[in-house]
Design a protein around this motif. Sequence first.
Motif, PDB file in Angstrom:
ATOM      1  N   PHE A 194       0.828  -1.200   0.000  1.00  0.00           N
ATOM      2  CA  PHE A 194       0.000   0.000   0.000  1.00  0.00           C
ATOM      3  C   PHE A 194       0.870   1.261   0.000  1.00  0.00           C
ATOM      4  O   PHE A 194       0.472   2.285  -0.557  1.00  0.00           O
ATOM      5  N   ALA A 195       2.051   1.206   0.615  1.00  0.00           N
ATOM      6  CA  ALA A 195       2.965   2.343   0.547  1.00  0.00           C
ATOM      7  C   ALA A 195       3.415   2.569  -0.891  1.00  0.00           C
ATOM      8  O   ALA A 195       3.488   3.714  -1.362  1.00  0.00           O
ATOM      9  N   LEU A 196       3.714   1.491  -1.617  1.00  0.00           N
ATOM     10  CA  LEU A 196       4.071   1.601  -3.031  1.00  0.00           C
ATOM     11  C   LEU A 196       2.909   2.148  -3.860  1.00  0.00           C
ATOM     12  O   LEU A 196       3.111   2.856  -4.846  1.00  0.00           O
ATOM     13  N   LYS A 197       1.704   1.819  -3.443  1.00  0.00           N
ATOM     14  CA  LYS A 197       0.505   2.279  -4.145  1.00  0.00           C
ATOM     15  C   LYS A 197       0.172   3.741  -3.817  1.00  0.00           C
ATOM     16  O   LYS A 197      -0.729   4.332  -4.409  1.00  0.00           O
ATOM     17  N   GLY A 198       0.922   4.326  -2.898  1.00  0.00           N
ATOM     18  CA  GLY A 198       0.682   5.719  -2.522  1.00  0.00           C
ATOM     19  C   GLY A 198      -0.276   5.891  -1.372  1.00  0.00           C
ATOM     20  O   GLY A 198      -0.790   6.988  -1.142  1.00  0.00           O
ATOM     21  N   MET A 199      -0.497   4.801  -0.590  1.00  0.00           N
ATOM     22  CA  MET A 199      -1.396   4.874   0.551  1.00  0.00           C
ATOM     23  C   MET A 199      -0.749   4.224   1.771  1.00  0.00           C
ATOM     24  O   MET A 199      -1.246   3.223   2.300  1.00  0.00           O
ATOM     25  N   PRO A 200       0.374   4.779   2.260  1.00  0.00           N
ATOM     26  CA  PRO A 200       1.007   4.196   3.451  1.00  0.00           C
ATOM     27  C   PRO A 200       0.098   4.340   4.663  1.00  0.00           C
ATOM     28  O   PRO A 200      -0.469   5.413   4.890  1.00  0.00           O
ATOM     29  N   TYR A 201      -0.056   3.269   5.430  1.00  0.00           N
ATOM     30  CA  TYR A 201      -0.973   3.326   6.563  1.00  0.00           C
ATOM     31  C   TYR A 201      -0.359   2.852   7.879  1.00  0.00           C
ATOM     32  O   TYR A 201      -0.943   3.046   8.939  1.00  0.00           O
ATOM     33  N   MET A 202       0.813   2.225   7.844  1.00  0.00           N
ATOM     34  CA  MET A 202       1.441   1.790   9.093  1.00  0.00           C
ATOM     35  C   MET A 202       2.904   1.461   8.855  1.00  0.00           C
ATOM     36  O   MET A 202       3.365   1.344   7.715  1.00  0.00           O
ATOM     37  N   GLY A 203       3.640   1.339   9.939  1.00  0.00           N
ATOM     38  CA  GLY A 203       5.005   0.858   9.908  1.00  0.00           C
ATOM     39  C   GLY A 203       5.233   0.024  11.150  1.00  0.00           C
ATOM     40  O   GLY A 203       4.402  -0.004  12.053  1.00  0.00           O
ATOM     41  N   VAL A 204       6.367  -0.647  11.207  1.00  0.00           N
ATOM     42  CA  VAL A 204       6.699  -1.502  12.347  1.00  0.00           C
ATOM     43  C   VAL A 204       7.934  -0.937  13.028  1.00  0.00           C
ATOM     44  O   VAL A 204       8.980  -0.746  12.392  1.00  0.00           O
ATOM     45  N   GLY A 205       7.815  -0.657  14.327  1.00  0.00           N
ATOM     46  CA  GLY A 205       8.869   0.007  15.069  1.00  0.00           C
ATOM     47  C   GLY A 205      10.160  -0.780  15.193  1.00  0.00           C
ATOM     48  O   GLY A 205      11.171  -0.230  15.629  1.00  0.00           O
ATOM     49  N   ARG A 206      10.155  -2.043  14.819  1.00  0.00           N
ATOM     50  CA  ARG A 206      11.390  -2.830  14.861  1.00  0.00           C
ATOM     51  C   ARG A 206      12.339  -2.442  13.734  1.00  0.00           C
ATOM     52  O   ARG A 206      13.534  -2.754  13.783  1.00  0.00           O
ATOM     53  N   ASN A 207      11.808  -1.772  12.704  1.00  0.00           N
ATOM     54  CA  ASN A 207      12.652  -1.374  11.582  1.00  0.00           C
ATOM     55  C   ASN A 207      11.960  -0.283  10.772  1.00  0.00           C
ATOM     56  O   ASN A 207      11.273  -0.559   9.786  1.00  0.00           O
ATOM     57  N   MET A 208      12.128   0.944  11.177  1.00  0.00           N
ATOM     58  CA  MET A 208      11.580   2.073  10.455  1.00  0.00           C
ATOM     59  C   MET A 208      12.380   3.323  10.801  1.00  0.00           C
ATOM     60  O   MET A 208      13.198   3.306  11.727  1.00  0.00           O
ATOM     61  N   ALA A 209      12.161   4.394  10.038  1.00  0.00           N
ATOM     62  CA  ALA A 209      12.903   5.626  10.276  1.00  0.00           C
ATOM     63  C   ALA A 209      12.033   6.822   9.923  1.00  0.00           C
ATOM     64  O   ALA A 209      11.172   6.737   9.042  1.00  0.00           O
TER      65      ALA A 209
END
Length: 375
Positions: A194-209
Amino acid sequence: MILTIPEISILSALLLCLLIQLYYVLFVHLKLARVRVEEIPEIAKSPLSVIICARNEIANLEKYLPSILNQNYPDFDVVVVNDRSWDGTEEFLEQLEKQYDRLKVVKILDNDKFIAGKKFAVTMGIKAAKHDWLVFTDADCIPESDNWLMDMQQPADENVEIVLGFSPYLKKRSLLNALIRFETFFTAVNYLSFALKGMPYMGVGRNMAYKKSLFFKNKGFAAHMHIPSGDDDLFVNAHANKYNTEIRINKESHVWSEPNSNWAGYLRQKKRHFGAGKFYKAKHKFILSLQIIAQFLFYAVFAGCMFFSNETLYIATGILGFSILIRSLIYPKLLNRLNYRDLRWWFPILDILLFFFLTLNGLLSMFGKKKVNWK
């Protein structure tokens, strides 16, 4: 062959669920299967800070923290927030701080006036960070390689404020572990696609910035500080968009994590995640709910076809077979891309188990006491 109206109705319902299912597979997840995996940059463009929050994590810190402190990156600091630990974490970090100039320890003391959750610890870590670009992980995590930070660094495009990575779980020999890893895979395929589709909605705190300036510009976690979980996904849900978000899926920048080893712990974890999901933006709740409901109904309606004529069951079996065939052409590639290649042989079985489990857990999460946990 002549079908009755009830038979036509149930087959139509099955076909509708299939079409919804195929939308997610062919128009969303296929994007992740086709996207080119970017090479790890060879040059570090700007300094960064790593944020790790720990509460009674001495065993994991001893095991995994050195691999983060020794990353192949020329200019970075590591902020470890020791949140009221009593297991020897404080003494261990004091010793390690003498060995590494880049390590900074933030200590949170007990306070009777309020219950400090993980969001408070994360906020303290962000305030202590030297640099604007922040990379997040947990105490029980270990990067796949020494080039993790090189890939998670600030992109060349200064408009990018959030980078979403992937964190698979370590393999153990059990059905629970297989289910946890498959659920993590499915969640990652969803949020990365969904991020690639232009609709990012979440991330995972174990690996994000993300940028420190983005955090303070939006008053940090103020909008959802009262919610126990969501220091990662709710922040991304509120502030990510198609212009300021990128993904990183190079295997060298994956971050492995210790999975739950018992069903009770896993159920508590999913209950927290379910609770945070209720605060997503309306459009995100709709697309995720539709996906889960359609997938669950697909299997439920197929089971219902068994109570009709043989002709109905034959058609339903053909629809089920077509669904499995299409997904079997796409998901094994994604399982390999996301370091879960061993699960490809169990894909159809785990797919069925997962959606029934998620549905059951969603129902259970609506009941019971709400308790504030650190993590």
